[in-house]
Design a protein around this motif. Structure first.
Motif, PDB file in Angstrom:
ATOM      1  N   THR A 199       5.843-100.120 -46.553  1.00  0.00           N
ATOM      2  CA  THR A 199       6.818-100.179 -45.448  1.00  0.00           C
ATOM      3  C   THR A 199       6.109-100.017 -44.107  1.00  0.00           C
ATOM      4  OG1 THR A 199       8.651 -99.414 -46.799  1.00  0.00           O
ATOM      5  CG2 THR A 199       8.836 -99.004 -44.448  1.00  0.00           C
ATOM      6  N   ARG A 200       5.186 -99.059 -44.039  1.00  0.00           N
ATOM      7  CA  ARG A 200       4.446 -98.865 -42.783  1.00  0.00           C
ATOM      8  C   ARG A 200       3.689-100.139 -42.395  1.00  0.00           C
ATOM      9  NH1 ARG A 200       2.320 -94.763 -39.760  1.00  0.00           N
ATOM     10  NH2 ARG A 200       2.984 -93.124 -41.183  1.00  0.00           N
ATOM     11  N   ALA A 201       3.007-100.730 -43.377  1.00  0.00           N
ATOM     12  CA  ALA A 201       2.230-101.941 -43.089  1.00  0.00           C
ATOM     13  C   ALA A 201       3.138-103.083 -42.634  1.00  0.00           C
ATOM     14  CB  ALA A 201       1.430-102.347 -44.331  1.00  0.00           C
ATOM     15  N   ALA A 202       4.307-103.201 -43.270  1.00  0.00           N
ATOM     16  CA  ALA A 202       5.234-104.281 -42.905  1.00  0.00           C
ATOM     17  C   ALA A 202       5.787-104.070 -41.496  1.00  0.00           C
ATOM     18  CB  ALA A 202       6.369-104.355 -43.924  1.00  0.00           C
ATOM     19  N   LEU A 203       6.053-102.800 -41.146  1.00  0.00           N
ATOM     20  CA  LEU A 203       6.557-102.511 -39.794  1.00  0.00           C
ATOM     21  C   LEU A 203       5.492-102.823 -38.744  1.00  0.00           C
ATOM     22  CD1 LEU A 203       8.446 -99.173 -40.551  1.00  0.00           C
ATOM     23  CD2 LEU A 203       9.501-101.268 -39.665  1.00  0.00           C
ATOM     24  N   GLU A 204       4.255-102.433 -39.035  1.00  0.00           N
ATOM     25  CA  GLU A 204       3.161-102.725 -38.086  1.00  0.00           C
ATOM     26  C   GLU A 204       3.002-104.229 -37.902  1.00  0.00           C
ATOM     27  OE1 GLU A 204       0.327 -98.797 -38.784  1.00  0.00           O
ATOM     28  OE2 GLU A 204      -0.129-100.662 -39.837  1.00  0.00           O
ATOM     29  N   ALA A 205       3.033-104.945 -39.008  1.00  0.00           N
ATOM     30  CA  ALA A 205       2.855-106.404 -38.944  1.00  0.00           C
ATOM     31  C   ALA A 205       3.977-107.061 -38.143  1.00  0.00           C
ATOM     32  CB  ALA A 205       2.802-106.980 -40.357  1.00  0.00           C
ATOM     33  N   ALA A 206       5.174-106.444 -38.183  1.00  0.00           N
ATOM     34  CA  ALA A 206       6.319-107.022 -37.468  1.00  0.00           C
ATOM     35  C   ALA A 206       6.267-106.739 -35.969  1.00  0.00           C
ATOM     36  CB  ALA A 206       7.617-106.470 -38.054  1.00  0.00           C
ATOM     37  N   GLY A 207       5.417-105.776 -35.548  1.00  0.00           N
ATOM     38  CA  GLY A 207       5.313-105.495 -34.116  1.00  0.00           C
ATOM     39  C   GLY A 207       5.798-104.119 -33.708  1.00  0.00           C
ATOM     40  N   PHE A 208       5.962-103.213 -34.696  1.00  0.00           N
ATOM     41  CA  PHE A 208       6.388-101.851 -34.358  1.00  0.00           C
ATOM     42  C   PHE A 208       5.177-100.935 -34.233  1.00  0.00           C
ATOM     43  CE2 PHE A 208      10.290-103.518 -36.359  1.00  0.00           C
ATOM     44  CZ  PHE A 208      11.195-103.224 -35.332  1.00  0.00           C
ATOM     45  N   THR A 209       5.352 -99.892 -33.424  1.00  0.00           N
ATOM     46  CA  THR A 209       4.278 -98.923 -33.188  1.00  0.00           C
ATOM     47  C   THR A 209       4.877 -97.511 -33.207  1.00  0.00           C
ATOM     48  OG1 THR A 209       2.428 -98.425 -31.725  1.00  0.00           O
ATOM     49  CG2 THR A 209       4.498 -99.002 -30.656  1.00  0.00           C
ATOM     50  N   ASP A 210       4.027 -96.486 -33.059  1.00  0.00           N
ATOM     51  CA  ASP A 210       4.485 -95.073 -33.110  1.00  0.00           C
ATOM     52  C   ASP A 210       5.355 -94.841 -34.347  1.00  0.00           C
ATOM     53  OD1 ASP A 210       3.214 -94.463 -30.797  1.00  0.00           O
ATOM     54  OD2 ASP A 210       5.008 -94.545 -29.530  1.00  0.00           O
ATOM     55  N   ILE A 211       4.839 -95.210 -35.491  1.00  0.00           N
ATOM     56  CA  ILE A 211       5.640 -95.176 -36.720  1.00  0.00           C
ATOM     57  C   ILE A 211       5.564 -93.783 -37.358  1.00  0.00           C
ATOM     58  CG2 ILE A 211       5.924 -96.194 -39.021  1.00  0.00           C
ATOM     59  CD1 ILE A 211       4.542 -98.745 -37.835  1.00  0.00           C
ATOM     60  N   HIS A 212       6.685 -93.075 -37.346  1.00  0.00           N
ATOM     61  CA  HIS A 212       6.742 -91.729 -37.942  1.00  0.00           C
ATOM     62  C   HIS A 212       7.543 -91.810 -39.235  1.00  0.00           C
ATOM     63  CE1 HIS A 212       5.076 -89.899 -34.338  1.00  0.00           C
ATOM     64  NE2 HIS A 212       5.825 -90.752 -33.669  1.00  0.00           N
ATOM     65  N   ILE A 213       6.890 -91.461 -40.339  1.00  0.00           N
ATOM     66  CA  ILE A 213       7.551 -91.527 -41.646  1.00  0.00           C
ATOM     67  C   ILE A 213       7.665 -90.121 -42.211  1.00  0.00           C
ATOM     68  CG2 ILE A 213       7.426 -92.418 -44.012  1.00  0.00           C
ATOM     69  CD1 ILE A 213       5.989 -94.847 -43.010  1.00  0.00           C
ATOM     70  N   GLN A 214       8.901 -89.786 -42.599  1.00  0.00           N
ATOM     71  CA  GLN A 214       9.164 -88.453 -43.155  1.00  0.00           C
ATOM     72  C   GLN A 214       9.775 -88.628 -44.540  1.00  0.00           C
ATOM     73  OE1 GLN A 214      11.778 -86.383 -40.443  1.00  0.00           O
ATOM     74  NE2 GLN A 214      12.346 -84.893 -42.010  1.00  0.00           N
ATOM     75  N   GLU A 215       9.226 -87.918 -45.531  1.00  0.00           N
ATOM     76  CA  GLU A 215       9.824 -87.991 -46.875  1.00  0.00           C
ATOM     77  C   GLU A 215      11.101 -87.141 -46.895  1.00  0.00           C
ATOM     78  OE1 GLU A 215       7.174 -87.328 -50.144  1.00  0.00           O
ATOM     79  OE2 GLU A 215       5.705 -88.762 -49.364  1.00  0.00           O
ATOM     80  N   THR A 216      12.164 -87.692 -47.464  1.00  0.00           N
ATOM     81  CA  THR A 216      13.463 -87.017 -47.421  1.00  0.00           C
ATOM     82  C   THR A 216      14.004 -86.686 -48.821  1.00  0.00           C
ATOM     83  OG1 THR A 216      14.375 -89.241 -47.235  1.00  0.00           O
ATOM     84  CG2 THR A 216      14.227 -87.971 -45.204  1.00  0.00           C
ATOM     85  N   GLY A 217      13.192 -86.954 -49.854  1.00  0.00           N
ATOM     86  CA  GLY A 217      13.676 -86.853 -51.235  1.00  0.00           C
ATOM     87  C   GLY A 217      14.223 -85.486 -51.598  1.00  0.00           C
ATOM     88  N   GLN A 218      13.489 -84.428 -51.256  1.00  0.00           N
ATOM     89  CA  GLN A 218      13.941 -83.090 -51.672  1.00  0.00           C
ATOM     90  C   GLN A 218      15.264 -82.740 -50.995  1.00  0.00           C
ATOM     91  OE1 GLN A 218      12.719 -81.505 -54.246  1.00  0.00           O
ATOM     92  NE2 GLN A 218      11.385 -83.302 -54.354  1.00  0.00           N
ATOM     93  N   HIS A 219      15.401 -83.203 -49.767  1.00  0.00           N
ATOM     94  CA  HIS A 219      16.628 -82.989 -49.006  1.00  0.00           C
ATOM     95  C   HIS A 219      17.805 -83.712 -49.689  1.00  0.00           C
ATOM     96  CE1 HIS A 219      17.867 -81.082 -45.457  1.00  0.00           C
ATOM     97  NE2 HIS A 219      17.972 -82.118 -44.657  1.00  0.00           N
TER      98      HIS A 219
END
Ligand SMILES: C[S@@+](CC[C@H](N)C(=O)[O-])C[C@H]1O[C@@H](n2cnc3c(N)ncnc32)[C@H](O)[C@@H]1O
Length: 275
Positions: A199-219
């Motif tokens: 997902t991060r790589a796809a977002l970067e390739a699309a033109g997004f930056t400052d990508i913050h990813i947080q895992e939410t599974g336990q929540h």
């Protein structure tokens, strides 16, 4: 371009708007003067529902008068909440006709048609001009999107430079192979999970930056377990998001939790911006 096959997932027959109103009345609320908050137990169709929308909203730089797009808006609960809370305008788009129809009726019911409109369409080919929006978000949609490159490129295209994009999804976990049914697929059809790194790589390739990813599974897990426990005890409120999930709602919720526990899925929340 690949098409999304959601024919099994969100296409249950029947008048969803009428069912929501009937369940609202059964729960003891008035159906005469319905508010955005009255609908919140049913119209935020993602893990943890309304509280998750509120928490996401608190992390986003939304201002009065902004124009936002909700890609895969479902019946529009998040769009109505943000429009009311921030005084912004939200264009919702969804590929499922019965959600679009129900969503527009719910918007009319709460008197927000001047700020929220929902139309039928595919997030992989958005019907908007370039650089239209101050922000975009997509909650629990991309699990059903085969062409992530197109979906993210379209989100980026319609945003103004620097505008935010927020995404929540169930990513593919390290052990893979999710158990079905889950809320986004009965049997694996129409499901296209990818890992958080993809997902991060796809977002970067699309033109997004400052990508913050947080895992939410336990929540999410605690919410799923609480819902299953209530269902097994027969105390699940009649007015809940399971109205959108059909007869196998409890199995779907149970499996969504098991998939997280077994590392088959890895839910994430992503906030980034157009470069
Ligand atoms: C789990 S629901 C989430 C709805 C909404 N985002 C919310 O949080 O309440 C997933 C939604 O994504 C929509 N969807 C799936 N693929 C889509 C696509 N390619 N374009 C637009 N909507 C899509 C489905 O129709 C469904 O309404």
């Amino acid at each position: 371009m690949s098409r999304t096959d959601l024919s099994q997932t969100y296409q249950e027959q029947g008048d969803l708007f009428a069912r929501i109103l009937a369940a609202l009345a059964d729960s003891g609320r008035s159906t005469d003067r319905v508010t955005v908050e009255d609908l919140a137990p049913v119209d935020h169709f993602h893990a943890r529902g309304f509280p998750a929308t509120v928490e996401l909203a608190e992390r986003l730089p939304i201002k009065a008068g902004d124009r936002l797009v909700d890609i895969g808006c479902g019946v529009g609960g998040p769009a109505r909440y943000l429009a009311k809370r921030f005084g912004c305008h939200v264009s919702g788009i969804d590929i499922t006709a019965r959600f679009v129809d129900t969503g527009n009726k719910l918007t009319e019911l709460v008197g927000l048609t001047s700020q929220v409109e929902i139309e039928l369409g595919d997030g992989q080919t958005l019907p908007y001009a370039d650089a239209q929006f101050d922000g975009a978000y997509s909650q629990h949609v991309t699990m059903n999107v085969p062409d992530r490159a197109a979906f993210f490129a379209e989100a980026c295209r319609v945003l103004k430079p620097g505008a935010f994009f927020a995404l929540t999804e169930h990513g593919l976990g390290p052990t893979g192979d999710p158990r079905y049914p889950v809320p986004w697929s009965d049997d694996g059809r129409g499901a296209y999970l990818i890992t958080p790194n993809e997902t991060r790589a796809a977002l970067e390739a699309a033109g997004f930056t400052d990508i913050h990813i947080q895992e939410t599974g336990q929540h999410y897990l605690s919410g799923y377990k609480a819902a299953v426990a209530k269902a097994e005890a027969g105390t699940l409120p009649a007015f809940g998001v399971h109205l959108l999930m059909g007869d196998s709602a409890v199995d779907k919720i149970r499996n969504a939790g098991i998939n997280i526990e077994e590392g088959r899925t890895c839910p994430i929340q992503v906030i980034c911006r157009k470069a």
